[in-house]
Design an enzyme around this catalytic site. Sequence first.
Site, PDB file in Angstrom:
ATOM      1  CB  ALA A  60      -0.877  -0.006   1.248  1.00 37.29           C
ATOM      2  N   GLY A  99       0.899  -5.013   1.217  1.00 39.55           N
ATOM      3  CA  GLY A  99      -0.282  -5.111   0.361  1.00 39.55           C
ATOM      4  C   GLY A  99       0.024  -5.780  -0.976  1.00 39.55           C
ATOM      5  CD  GLU A 102      -2.211  -7.456   3.245  1.00 41.09           C
ATOM      6  OE1 GLU A 102      -1.788  -6.309   2.991  1.00 41.09           O
ATOM      7  OE2 GLU A 102      -2.995  -7.695   4.172  1.00 41.09           O
ATOM      8  CD  GLU A 122       1.660  -5.302   5.720  1.00 38.91           C
ATOM      9  OE1 GLU A 122       2.522  -6.173   6.027  1.00 38.91           O
ATOM     10  OE2 GLU A 122       0.922  -5.417   4.730  1.00 38.91           O
TER      11      GLU A 122
HETATM   12  N1  3HC Z   1       4.505   3.483  -0.069  1.00 42.62           N
HETATM   13  C1  3HC Z   1       4.937   4.704  -0.466  1.00 42.62           C
HETATM   14  N2  3HC Z   1       6.220   4.962  -0.777  1.00 42.62           N
HETATM   15  C2  3HC Z   1       7.104   3.955  -0.672  1.00 42.62           C
HETATM   16  C3  3HC Z   1       6.719   2.662  -0.256  1.00 42.62           C
HETATM   17  C4  3HC Z   1       5.345   2.441   0.054  1.00 42.62           C
HETATM   18  N3  3HC Z   1       4.882   1.243   0.435  1.00 42.62           N
HETATM   19  N4  3HC Z   1       7.814   1.889  -0.240  1.00 42.62           N
HETATM   20  C5  3HC Z   1       8.842   2.664  -0.629  1.00 42.62           C
HETATM   21  N5  3HC Z   1       8.417   3.905  -0.896  1.00 42.62           N
HETATM   22  C6  3HC Z   1       9.196   5.036  -1.406  1.00 42.62           C
HETATM   23  C7  3HC Z   1      10.315   5.442  -0.453  1.00 42.62           C
HETATM   24  O1  3HC Z   1       9.826   6.359   0.520  1.00 42.62           O
HETATM   25  C8  3HC Z   1      11.287   6.071  -1.410  1.00 42.62           C
HETATM   26  O2  3HC Z   1      10.836   7.371  -1.701  1.00 42.62           O
HETATM   27  P1  3HC Z   1      11.876   8.555  -1.996  1.00 42.62           P
HETATM   28  O3  3HC Z   1      12.651   8.120  -3.198  1.00 42.62           O
HETATM   29  O4  3HC Z   1      11.020   9.731  -2.182  1.00 42.62           O
HETATM   30  O5  3HC Z   1      12.749   8.638  -0.775  1.00 42.62           O
HETATM   31  C9  3HC Z   1      11.137   5.241  -2.683  1.00 42.62           C
HETATM   32  O6  3HC Z   1       9.876   4.590  -2.569  1.00 42.62           O
HETATM   33  C10 3HC Z   1      12.198   4.171  -2.833  1.00 42.62           C
HETATM   34  O7  3HC Z   1      12.235   3.410  -1.633  1.00 42.62           O
HETATM   35  P2  3HC Z   1      13.611   2.950  -0.968  1.00 42.62           P
HETATM   36  O8  3HC Z   1      14.562   4.100  -0.925  1.00 42.62           O
HETATM   37  O9  3HC Z   1      13.279   2.276   0.306  1.00 42.62           O
HETATM   38  O10 3HC Z   1      14.122   1.920  -2.070  1.00 42.62           O
HETATM   39  P3  3HC Z   1      14.875   0.556  -1.855  1.00 42.62           P
HETATM   40  O11 3HC Z   1      15.142   0.019  -3.189  1.00 42.62           O
HETATM   41  O12 3HC Z   1      16.006   0.709  -0.903  1.00 42.62           O
HETATM   42  O13 3HC Z   1      13.823  -0.399  -1.104  1.00 42.62           O
HETATM   43  C11 3HC Z   1      11.689  -1.454  -0.750  1.00 42.62           C
HETATM   44  C12 3HC Z   1      12.630  -0.759  -1.751  1.00 42.62           C
HETATM   45  C13 3HC Z   1      12.352  -2.762  -0.258  1.00 42.62           C
HETATM   46  C14 3HC Z   1      10.411  -1.727  -1.421  1.00 42.62           C
HETATM   47  C15 3HC Z   1      11.503  -0.518   0.489  1.00 42.62           C
HETATM   48  O14 3HC Z   1      11.133   0.763   0.023  1.00 42.62           O
HETATM   49  C16 3HC Z   1      10.452  -0.959   1.456  1.00 42.62           C
HETATM   50  O15 3HC Z   1      10.720  -1.788   2.300  1.00 42.62           O
HETATM   51  N6  3HC Z   1       9.258  -0.364   1.371  1.00 42.62           N
HETATM   52  C17 3HC Z   1       8.205  -0.516   2.346  1.00 42.62           C
HETATM   53  C18 3HC Z   1       7.555  -1.885   2.324  1.00 42.62           C
HETATM   54  C19 3HC Z   1       6.431  -1.922   3.310  1.00 42.62           C
HETATM   55  O16 3HC Z   1       6.589  -1.651   4.490  1.00 42.62           O
HETATM   56  N7  3HC Z   1       5.266  -2.280   2.814  1.00 42.62           N
HETATM   57  C20 3HC Z   1       4.073  -2.318   3.595  1.00 42.62           C
HETATM   58  C21 3HC Z   1       3.256  -1.120   3.289  1.00 42.62           C
HETATM   59  S1  3HC Z   1       1.854  -0.994   4.327  1.00 42.62           S
HETATM   60  C22 3HC Z   1       0.709  -2.002   3.579  1.00 42.62           C
HETATM   61  O17 3HC Z   1       0.958  -2.601   2.564  1.00 42.62           O
HETATM   62  C23 3HC Z   1      -0.629  -2.030   4.278  1.00 42.62           C
HETATM   63  C24 3HC Z   1      -1.519  -3.101   3.762  1.00 42.62           C
HETATM   64  O18 3HC Z   1      -1.389  -4.242   4.551  1.00 42.62           O
HETATM   65  C25 3HC Z   1      -2.945  -2.645   3.796  1.00 42.62           C
END
Ligand code: 3HC
Length: 676
Positions: A60, A99, A102, A122
Site C-alpha cells: 500500500a 499489500g 496480500e 507492516e
Molecule cells: N509506499 C509509499 N512509498 C514507498 C513505499 C510504500 N509502500 N515503499 C517505498 N516507498 C518510497 C520510499 O519512501 C522512497 O521514496 P523517496 O525516493 O522519495 O525517498 C522510494 O519509494 C524508494 O524506496 P527505498 O529508498 O526504500 O528503495 P529501496 O530500493 O532501498 O527499497 C523497498 C525498496 C524494499 C520496497 C523498500 O522501500 C520498502 O521496504 N518499502 C516498504 C515496504 C512496506 O513496508 N510495505 C508495507 C506497506 S503498508 C501495507 O501494505 C498495508 C496493507 O497491509 C494494507
Amino acid sequence: MITYAQTDAIAQIVIDNPPVNALGVSLVGELLDAIARAEQDGKVSAILIRAAGRLFSAGADINEFKKPEDAPRLPTLIDRIESCSKPVIAVIHGQCLGGGLELALGCHYRIAARNANLALPEVQLGLLPGAGGTQRLPRLIGMNAAINMIATGTGVSAEKALSLGLVDRLADDDAVIVEALEFAGSLTGVRRTCDLPPPAIPSDLDAHLAPHLQSHFDSVQACAAAIHAAAELPFMEGMAREAALFEELLQSDQARALQHVFFAERKAAKIEGLPAKIERHSVERVGVIGAGTMGSGIAINFLLAGIPVTLVETNAAPLQRGADGIARILATSVSKGRLTEDQRAKATDLLNPSLAFDDLGQCDLIIEAVFEDMSVKLDIFRRLDALAKPNAILASNTSFLDINEMASATARPEAVVGLHFFSPANVMKLVEVIRGDQTSNEVLATCMKITQRIGKVPVLSGVCHGFIGNRMLLPRLEQAKQLLLEGAAITQIDEVSTRLGLPMGPLQMIDLAGVDIGWHRDVNRIENLNDALCARGRLGQKSSAGYYDYDDRRKPVPSTEVGSIVEQFRNDAAIERRTISDDEIIVRTVYVMINEAALILEEGIAQRPSDIDVVWMLGFGWPRWTGGPLWWASEVGVSSIVAGLERYRSSFGPDFRIASSLLKFEADSQSFYSRG
Ligand code: 3HC
C-alpha cells in the site's frame, strides 16, 4: 499506471508505478477496472497480474495513510480478484511486500521468479497486514509459519515460499513471464484461499507466540490477535476483525512514529540544495588506515559489498591482529548463517593488508581510523595529500575532532570529509557524513552513495565537537555523573532511560564505551568521578568493573566500591546528598539532549529534525517505536520540555541556555513536527 495487453487467451495486467509499484488509491481503481474488463472479455481465459521494473510491489502507498479514507481500497480490490470467475495468477519478481503480497494472496495462483522476496513488513510500520494477509496467509501456510512472517515482518525467499506452499511455481528470473503464460494456459478453474478451511491451532502455538509478544510494538499483539481470528472465526468475520484491528493501529501513536521513522531514514541521505544531476566519484578501491577494532569493522563493510580494501598499519603485529579479527568475524557470520562460505571467501580475497602507506595511492576513498590525536591525524592527511590519486576522497573516522583542521593540512580541502562510523562498525547502520567548510558537493554525494551501498544510513552533519550524536550525548553523561554525586542511585539514573526504551542508561553507556576515555593515565590525575574509577582499575566493561561490576555474561550489578568512591567525592566537593526524583533525572539526562538538538538545528549542524532522530535511533538505540528523540519530544510537548529545563536550570551550569527555537516553539505552540 497499469498497462493491459492480451497474449492469445491470457490477459496481462502490468502494474507500472515507479519507483516501487506502491498500490495507491488510483492504481487500485485502475486494477479494478482491468479485472472487470478481462472477466467480461469472452476471449480471455486467464489473467496474469505482474509488474514492471525491479520489483513486484512495496505494498500500500504509505503516504496515503494520512489522507482521509478514499475508495476504492486495497481489500476491496483483493476480494474482487479472488471472486473473479477466471483464474488470476500473480507473477512475482523482486520484492513483494505488504499489500503487494496480500494482492498476490488474493490471486488464485502464484508463480515467483527466483529473485523474489516475499514479506508482510507492516508490523515494522506499527500496523498489521490489513488487506486480508492475516486471514489468507495462515490458511495457506499454517499458523506458526504465518506468525513468523507477520509478527516479525521477516521475508522469505522464493524457494522457501515454494516449500511453505505460499507460491505454486518457481521460474528463472528472465523466464518467469513465459512460464507464467504457459501455466495460465494450462489452468481450467479458480482456487480461492478464502475457501480453504481455517488453519488448525498448533499445540505449541502459545510457546511460539510468547517471544514475539515480549515486543514493545503494539502491532505485534494486534497481529497475534488477527492470526488467532483466522483460526477461530469464519473468513468474513476474520476479515472484519483484521480491519478493526488495522484501523485501531492506524490511529496509534506508535504507528505514526514508525511511519515517521520509515520516511526519516530515507530522507536522511538527501542533501538539501544539491543539484539533482551531480557527478559522483567512482569508488573501486577503499583504503583504511588503522587495523584496530574500528578500522577492521569499517573494512568488513566494504569487503562484503564487493569493494577491495587496502588495510594499512605501521607494524606487523597490529596488522595481523586486524586481519585475524576480520577473518574471525566473517567466519562467525558463516556459522550463524548470515553469510555463505562463498561470500566469506570472496570478501577475504578482497582484503589487502599492507605495511606500505604508499599502497593507499591506488585507493579512491581513504578512511583514517587511528586514535583521536589531532597531531597524528594531521600527519596522516599531509602524507595522504602527497600520494593520493587526484580524485581520491580523504576521510576521517573521528568522533569529535575538527575536520576543517585536517583539511587545512592538505592542498585539497574539497576532498576531505568525515565518515563517522559507530561501533561495532560492521554492525551499526549509522554513518555521520561530516561536511567540512570546503568539502565539495561531489565528495558529499559520493559519500552518501557509497555508504548506502555498504548498507548504512548516512546522515549529514556539520563540523562541531561531537557532531550530532556525540554532541547530544555529552551533556547527558555529565548530568548523569552529577546526579550521582547529588544523591541519585546508579540504577535509578539508568532505569529512567531503560524505562523509556533505551537499551542502556548513561552510566551503563560510559561503562560500555570505556570509563578511561579522556583519562590522563600517565599523570594519574583525578579531576572527576571517571578518573577516580579509573585510578581503581574500574575502566568499564572491558575490565569487568566500571560504574557497575560485571559478571562473565556482562550483567551489570551495582558496586559497593563505587558507592564509597562517590561518597568520598561528594564529601570532598561538599555536595549535600538529597533525594532525587525520576522527574529530575529525565529532565537532566534526556530533556537536556533535546535542548542540545535544538541548538544543533539552529546552528545548521543538522539539516532537519528527522536526521537527529535517525542518528539517535541507529547510533544509540533510541527506541524506534517512539520515533526518535525529537519526535518523542514533540509528543511530550515542547512546553513541558522547556518547563523542565527551567525547573532545573541551576543544575546545568553558568553557560547553559535554553535554545531560542525551543522558546519560540513554546510561544507559538509549535514543535519540531506538526501533528499531521
Ligand atoms: N509506499 C509509499 N512509498 C514507498 C513505499 C510504500 N509502500 N515503499 C517505498 N516507498 C518510497 C520510499 O519512501 C522512497 O521514496 P523517496 O525516493 O522519495 O525517498 C522510494 O519509494 C524508494 O524506496 P527505498 O529508498 O526504500 O528503495 P529501496 O530500493 O532501498 O527499497 C523497498 C525498496 C524494499 C520496497 C523498500 O522501500 C520498502 O521496504 N518499502 C516498504 C515496504 C512496506 O513496508 N510495505 C508495507 C506497506 S503498508 C501495507 O501494505 C498495508 C496493507 O497491509 C494494507
